[in-house]
Design a protein around this motif. Structure first.
Motif, PDB file in Angstrom:
ATOM      1  N   UNK A 147       3.897   2.763   2.159  1.00  0.00           N
ATOM      2  CA  UNK A 147       2.807   2.054   2.423  1.00  0.00           C
ATOM      3  C   UNK A 147       1.932   1.972   3.658  1.00  0.00           C
ATOM      4  N   UNK A 148       3.004   1.667   4.794  1.00  0.00           N
ATOM      5  CA  UNK A 148       2.637   1.765   6.123  1.00  0.00           C
ATOM      6  C   UNK A 148       2.090   3.259   6.568  1.00  0.00           C
ATOM      7  N   UNK A 149       2.489   4.198   5.848  1.00  0.00           N
ATOM      8  CA  UNK A 149       2.078   5.376   6.260  1.00  0.00           C
ATOM      9  C   UNK A 149       0.757   5.980   5.690  1.00  0.00           C
ATOM     10  N   UNK A 150       0.745   5.667   4.347  1.00  0.00           N
ATOM     11  CA  UNK A 150      -0.505   6.178   3.518  1.00  0.00           C
ATOM     12  C   UNK A 150      -1.889   5.303   3.447  1.00  0.00           C
ATOM     13  N   UNK A 151      -1.518   4.061   4.269  1.00  0.00           N
ATOM     14  CA  UNK A 151      -2.708   3.052   4.373  1.00  0.00           C
ATOM     15  C   UNK A 151      -3.135   2.804   3.023  1.00  0.00           C
ATOM     16  N   UNK A 152      -4.580   2.231   2.907  1.00  0.00           N
ATOM     17  CA  UNK A 152      -5.387   1.662   1.967  1.00  0.00           C
ATOM     18  C   UNK A 152      -5.361   2.706   0.717  1.00  0.00           C
ATOM     19  N   UNK A 153      -5.045   4.086   0.918  1.00  0.00           N
ATOM     20  CA  UNK A 153      -5.416   4.958  -0.149  1.00  0.00           C
ATOM     21  C   UNK A 153      -4.223   4.819  -0.856  1.00  0.00           C
ATOM     22  N   UNK A 154      -2.853   4.365  -0.764  1.00  0.00           N
ATOM     23  CA  UNK A 154      -1.574   4.579  -1.160  1.00  0.00           C
ATOM     24  C   UNK A 154      -1.668   4.325  -2.576  1.00  0.00           C
ATOM     25  N   UNK A 155      -2.447   2.929  -3.190  1.00  0.00           N
ATOM     26  CA  UNK A 155      -2.205   2.744  -4.663  1.00  0.00           C
ATOM     27  C   UNK A 155      -3.013   3.738  -5.371  1.00  0.00           C
ATOM     28  N   UNK A 156      -4.047   4.493  -4.934  1.00  0.00           N
ATOM     29  CA  UNK A 156      -4.741   5.202  -5.667  1.00  0.00           C
ATOM     30  C   UNK A 156      -4.084   6.793  -5.562  1.00  0.00           C
ATOM     31  N   UNK A 157      -3.202   6.984  -4.906  1.00  0.00           N
ATOM     32  CA  UNK A 157      -2.618   8.354  -5.009  1.00  0.00           C
ATOM     33  C   UNK A 157      -2.233   8.963  -6.073  1.00  0.00           C
ATOM     34  N   UNK A 158      -2.208  10.096  -6.659  1.00  0.00           N
ATOM     35  CA  UNK A 158      -1.890  10.267  -8.100  1.00  0.00           C
ATOM     36  C   UNK A 158      -0.369  10.306  -8.120  1.00  0.00           C
ATOM     37  N   UNK A 159       0.173  10.591  -7.351  1.00  0.00           N
ATOM     38  CA  UNK A 159       1.664  10.499  -7.333  1.00  0.00           C
ATOM     39  C   UNK A 159       2.189   9.232  -7.556  1.00  0.00           C
ATOM     40  N   UNK A 160       1.385   8.292  -7.027  1.00  0.00           N
ATOM     41  CA  UNK A 160       1.585   6.796  -7.214  1.00  0.00           C
ATOM     42  C   UNK A 160       1.309   6.410  -8.722  1.00  0.00           C
ATOM     43  N   UNK A 161       0.134   6.543  -9.206  1.00  0.00           N
ATOM     44  CA  UNK A 161      -0.499   6.122 -10.466  1.00  0.00           C
ATOM     45  C   UNK A 161       0.114   7.031 -11.504  1.00  0.00           C
ATOM     46  N   UNK A 162       0.483   8.469 -11.492  1.00  0.00           N
ATOM     47  CA  UNK A 162       1.029   8.980 -12.424  1.00  0.00           C
ATOM     48  C   UNK A 162       2.445   9.445 -12.480  1.00  0.00           C
ATOM     49  N   UNK A 163       2.979   9.075 -11.257  1.00  0.00           N
ATOM     50  CA  UNK A 163       4.673   9.340 -11.243  1.00  0.00           C
ATOM     51  C   UNK A 163       5.257   8.145 -10.998  1.00  0.00           C
ATOM     52  N   UNK A 164       5.039   7.606  -9.969  1.00  0.00           N
ATOM     53  CA  UNK A 164       5.966   6.703  -9.386  1.00  0.00           C
ATOM     54  C   UNK A 164       5.740   5.216 -10.093  1.00  0.00           C
ATOM     55  N   UNK A 165       4.687   4.662 -10.443  1.00  0.00           N
ATOM     56  CA  UNK A 165       4.283   3.530 -10.732  1.00  0.00           C
ATOM     57  C   UNK A 165       4.777   3.369 -12.323  1.00  0.00           C
ATOM     58  N   UNK A 166       4.482   4.461 -13.257  1.00  0.00           N
ATOM     59  CA  UNK A 166       5.114   4.583 -14.687  1.00  0.00           C
ATOM     60  C   UNK A 166       6.625   4.165 -14.407  1.00  0.00           C
TER      61      UNK A 166
END
Length: 366
Positions: free
Chosen positions: A90-109
């Motif tokens: 999160x410190x690398x990607x910044x504010x866009x982190x939560x909307x990244x496809x890898x987060x929304x489609x892969x990691x968060x689920x």
């Protein structure tokens, strides 16, 4: 440093010698961080490998199978940051982190919401990426957590460097063993670059072998070079059969190049898709053990026996009489031999098999 940390460091250096232990190291780090797993991605000589503990092993399989390793902006940001320690994604990607496809489609689920990672650069552009994951219950990594991981990081870096050095020395030892009996030999990685070669092999570069772009090898004999490229491509697809390639020059026969794919324990040295090259000279009146031929070319017992007879100079008719079978039956076995070895002419096969008499099976099996 408590006993837990001492045990962890011992495990790290054990993994430098026994790569299968890296999954246990990641598991140990994850437990220390109250995490739910993690991973190690290693890019060496253009070849990607990874390790993960049981908790996240299936997740990593899905990650690679889904091609997420090629579309992960977190990794590119981590490389660009060049931070000499662990850092939260999160410190690398910044504010866009939560909307990244890898987060929304892969990691968060999969309940992977917090990750601390570091990049360790080795020799020759090798990269090792260590990641520790947490789910929702684990929360953010604290400054104390990052400080602990940073204390461990120098040991991880030394272990990665040591592992690479050990592999290079093992490859050099393997080729040197053949140099002692006068046989040129080399080790190629999956990307077809030269990893190690004995002095006899190096002396042939410029005469038999041609050093091409990016450290790759080719052969001066165009026909043999096509066969070599095909053999290396097959090995890259996890082939397990030796390819024997007759090499000729204007002066006549040079020898037979045996391209031996990495299998079993050799994968620890060469990696998946690696190749061991051995250039052998045909020997007159040579006798080759049929069991040796079975191991090299995946032959049936009958095919190996026919191959051994051919290496002794027997004709198809002679072999039929010795075995008490028909000539057509022997010819069928010869066709199968040519198909399995990738050769098209019986004379090339005889030359290839005869050259093996100079090589001890124990050297290549070990």
């Amino acid at each position: 440093m408590d006993s837990y940390d001492v045990d962890l460091i011992e495990r790290i250096y054990t993994a430098s010698v026994i790569p299968e232990q890296w999954a246990g190291v990641i598991d140990r780090l994850s437990n220390r961080m109250a995490g739910r797993g993690g991973s190690l991605f290693l890019l060496a000589d253009g070849q990607l490998s990874w390790a993960a503990p049981p908790a996240t092993h299936s997740v990593m399989e899905e990650y690679v199978a889904g091609g997420w390793d090629k579309k992960n902006p977190r990794l590119s940001a981590l490389l660009a940051r060049a931070h000499p320690g662990f850092i939260q994604d999160r410190d690398i990607a910044g504010k866009e982190y939560d909307s990244l496809p890898i987060v929304t489609e892969f990691l968060r689920p999969r309940d992977i919401l917090f990750t601390a990672a570091t990049v360790i650069k080795g020799a020759r552009d090798d990269l090792a990426v260590f990641s520790i994951d947490r789910g929702r219950a684990g929360g953010y990594f604290t400054p104390g957590d990052i400080a602990f991981l940073d204390r461990v990081r120098p040991h991880l870096a030394r272990a990665v460097a040591l592992s690479g050095r050990l592999k290079m020395e093992q490859a050099a030892t393997a080729t040197a063993a053949l140099a002692m009996i006068g046989i040129p030999a080399a080790v190629l990685r999956k990307n077809h670059t030269l990893y190690a070669a004995n002095a006899l092999f190096q002396d042939l570069i410029g005469e038999v072998f041609i050093a091409s772009a990016f450290g790759r090898l080719s052969l001066g004999d165009p026909r043999a070079d096509r066969w070599l490229k095909q053999a290396l491509a097959d090995n890259g697809r996890a082939a397990t059969t030796v390819r024997s390639i007759p090499i000729n020059s204007f002066a006549g026969v040079i020898g037979v190049l045996h391209a031996i794919p990495a299998c079993h324990h050799a994968r620890d040295l060469l990696g998946e898709g690696g190749t061991f090259l051995v250039l052998a000279q045909p020997k007159d009146n040579s006798v080759v053990d049929p069991e040796w031929l079975r191991w090299l070319y995946d032959l049936s017992p009958t095919e190996a026996e026919v191959a051994a007879h051919l290496s002794r100079g027997l004709t198809v008719g002679n072999i039929a009489r010795v075995r008490g079978t028909s000539v057509s039956s022997v010819r069928t076995h010869v066709k199968s031999l040519l198909r399995k070895t990738g050769l098209t002419r019986q004379t090339d096969f005889i030359r290839s098999v005869s050259s093996l008499a100079a090589i001890s099976p124990a050297i290549l099996r070990n």
